[in-house]
Design an enzyme around this catalytic site. Structure first.
Site, PDB file in Angstrom:
ATOM      1  N   VAL A 134       0.847  -1.206   0.000  1.00  0.00           N
ATOM      2  CA  VAL A 134       0.000   0.000   0.000  1.00  0.00           C
ATOM      3  C   VAL A 134       0.878   1.250   0.000  1.00  0.00           C
ATOM      4  CG1 VAL A 134      -1.834   1.239   1.207  1.00  0.00           C
ATOM      5  CG2 VAL A 134      -1.734  -1.256   1.344  1.00  0.00           C
ATOM      6  N   GLY A 189       7.154   2.976 -15.353  1.00  0.00           N
ATOM      7  CA  GLY A 189       7.146   1.890 -14.355  1.00  0.00           C
ATOM      8  C   GLY A 189       6.107   2.053 -13.271  1.00  0.00           C
ATOM      9  N   GLU A 192       0.594  -1.237 -13.562  1.00  0.00           N
ATOM     10  CA  GLU A 192       0.648  -2.689 -13.412  1.00  0.00           C
ATOM     11  C   GLU A 192       0.864  -3.329 -14.775  1.00  0.00           C
ATOM     12  OE1 GLU A 192       0.359  -4.147 -10.231  1.00  0.00           O
ATOM     13  OE2 GLU A 192       0.577  -2.024  -9.826  1.00  0.00           O
ATOM     14  N   LYS A 207      -5.798  -1.880  -2.253  1.00  0.00           N
ATOM     15  CA  LYS A 207      -5.069  -1.174  -1.186  1.00  0.00           C
ATOM     16  C   LYS A 207      -6.026  -0.686  -0.090  1.00  0.00           C
ATOM     17  CE  LYS A 207      -1.479   0.170  -4.475  1.00  0.00           C
ATOM     18  NZ  LYS A 207      -1.112   1.164  -5.496  1.00  0.00           N
TER      19      LYS A 207
HETATM   20  N1  HSE Z   1       0.363   0.484 -10.368  1.00  0.00           N
HETATM   21  C1  HSE Z   1       0.490   0.966  -9.034  1.00  0.00           C
HETATM   22  C2  HSE Z   1       0.235   2.465  -9.033  1.00  0.00           C
HETATM   23  C3  HSE Z   1       1.872   0.655  -8.523  1.00  0.00           C
HETATM   24  O1  HSE Z   1       0.127   3.055 -10.112  1.00  0.00           O
HETATM   25  O2  HSE Z   1       0.090   3.042  -7.974  1.00  0.00           O
HETATM   26  C4  HSE Z   1       2.014   0.729  -7.048  1.00  0.00           C
HETATM   27  O3  HSE Z   1       1.153  -0.141  -6.386  1.00  0.00           O
END
Ligand code: HSE
Length: 430
Positions: A134, A189, A192, A207
């Site tokens: 989280v 990055g 997901e 989360k």
């Molecule tokens: N894909 C998630 C985000 C990564 O964009 O917050 C972190 O959990």
């Protein structure tokens, strides 16, 4: 350099976070304040030969993460594979059954299987830790689980998905399209592997499910979390909301209500001066409201290699220090499942947008339908858009029961002069 025991770490998953963790452990194996070194003694990933920005040739390789998880060559298993089921779940179960502490960044796994895994961990007498699941590098799990354990948390609300926040921020700042900004978030990055997990609100829902369980002393109940993503938010809404003094954010919230909890994720309008409106880019932000402490606000990087790996390292440090506590707020077998609250009993203020024919009487018909339902209009905006079919009208409402509001919006949607599916976004209550 610390002396003491060498803790042999096995890492499954060598993506963004795995790379960040290898960097920490190779530079500072003595990072944990307790006496002991953390040394990588096994790695596993989908492909051994995939080009990586770091060298894994000197690290023992395991084709199968489940074999790594149960290997006598490691003391702590770190799961960075992701996904609620499949190899991630199998490997975590194998590690726990083999009596190895598990550290994971896997929000889907904990939100969907946290209750059963916590029972397994506690039966096997080993920790199962997930700070990195989280808000990446921002402490959230530890604040809710540990720092506020003597308080009663009433509500939590925040921006828990960096990808959505980045998309909404960049669309507003640059006028670029949703798809264009999403591609950039993937390159950076944040997103997901399957970005619909982000934009559909599921990542934030995982989360907030975890935080709600910790805050209200329940087992995670992902099935009861209401999820709405940002797919319905158009550039037009972002601009209209701004003209009305708001910014649209994907907000995840959990509110204690009677014996239950209302846990949900949806686009929300926050006043421009509000801290949530000002948390831009890929930042995450969280308000926690509790009886004795009052209001706490934390903000920071919720994704990315470095920040998320720091959160994983914090859990490894707890393992090395021998910290022992239940996985959630009470022994797992005694945790109740959080009871959902009927959202139709909730009140809200909302932003409504209708695309209508530009002809006499349309605005009157919309406002009459709202008035008949008892919905009071707070502000109103009509702004012709060049080249658009019809004209968008936007309004915000005073506080009203959500069920009353959605019924009125459905009636307006069926008017002949309404050209498109209306948009309805709640105004944040925080
Ligand atoms: N894909 C998630 C985000 C990564 O964009 O917050 C972190 O959990």
């Amino acid at each position: 350099m610390s002396g003491g025991k060498s803790w042999r770490i096995g890492i499954a998953g060598l993506g963004t976070v795995g790379a960040g963790l290898l960097d920490i452990l190779s530079r500072r194996p003595d990072f944990a304040p307790a006496s002991g070194l953390a040394v990588v003694r096994g790695v596993s990933a989908r492909s051994r030969s995939r080009p990586r920005p770091f060298d894994i040739s000197n690290l023992p390789w395991f084709d199968d993460p489940v074999v790594l998880a149960a290997s006598p060559e490691i003391d702590v298993f770190v799961e960075l594979i992701g996904g609620s089921d499949g190899p991630a779940k199998a490997a975590v179960e194998a590690a726990l059954k083999a009596g190895k502490p598990v550290v994971t960044a896997n929000k889907a796994l904990i939100a969907e299987h946290g209750a059963a895994l916590a029972i397994l961990a506690e039966d096997c007498g080993v920790p199962l830790l997930f700070e990195a699941a989280v808000m990446g590098g921002v402490p959230a799990v530890k604040i809710v689980r540990e720092s506020l354990v003597g308080d009663e948390i009433q509500s939590i609300a925040g921006i828990l998905n960096g990808t959505c926040n980045y998309i909404l921020t960049e669309m507003e700042a640059t006028g670029r399209s949703f798809a264009d900004v999403l591609a950039e978030a993937q390159r950076l990055g944040y997103a997901e592997a399957d970005p619909s997990t982000d934009v559909g609100g599921f990542d934030a829902a995982h989360k907030i499910t975890i935080l709600a369980a910790l805050a209200f002393g329940c087992a995670p109940n992902f099935a009861a979390t209401e999820v709405e993503g940002i797919e319905q938010v158009e550039l037009l809404d972002i601009h209209m909301a701004r003209d009305l003094g708001y910014r649209i954010k994907l907000v995840a919230s959990a509110d204690r209500s009677g014996d239950g909890a209302l846990v949900r994720v949806h686009p929300s309008l926050a006043p421009l001066s509000h801290p949530l409106a000002q948390a831009g880019g890929a930042l995450n932000a969280l308000f926690i409201e509790s009886s004795r402490t009052g209001r706490i606000f934390v903000q920071g990087p919720g994704a990315g290699a470095g920040p998320t790996a720091v959160a994983v390292a914090a859990d490894i440090a707890d393992v090395i220090a021998g910290v022992r506590r239940p996985v959630f707020q009470a022994p797992a077998r005694s945790l109740p499942l959080s009871q959902p609250v009927d959202p139709s009993k909730m009140m809200c203020r909302a932003y409504l947008r209708f695309l209508v024919k530009d002809e006499p009487g349309v605005i009157a018909a919309v406002s009459e339908t709202l008035a008949e339902a008892g919905v009071s209009i707070e502000s109103f905006l009509q702004k012709p858009v060049e080249g658009a079919q019809g004209v968008p009208i936007v309004l915000t409402t005073h506080n009203v029961a959500e069920s009353v509001l959605t019924a009125a919006v459905d009636r307006i949607a069926s008017l002949a002069a309404v050209l498109d599916q209306p948009r309805m976004f709640r105004i944040a209550r925080i």
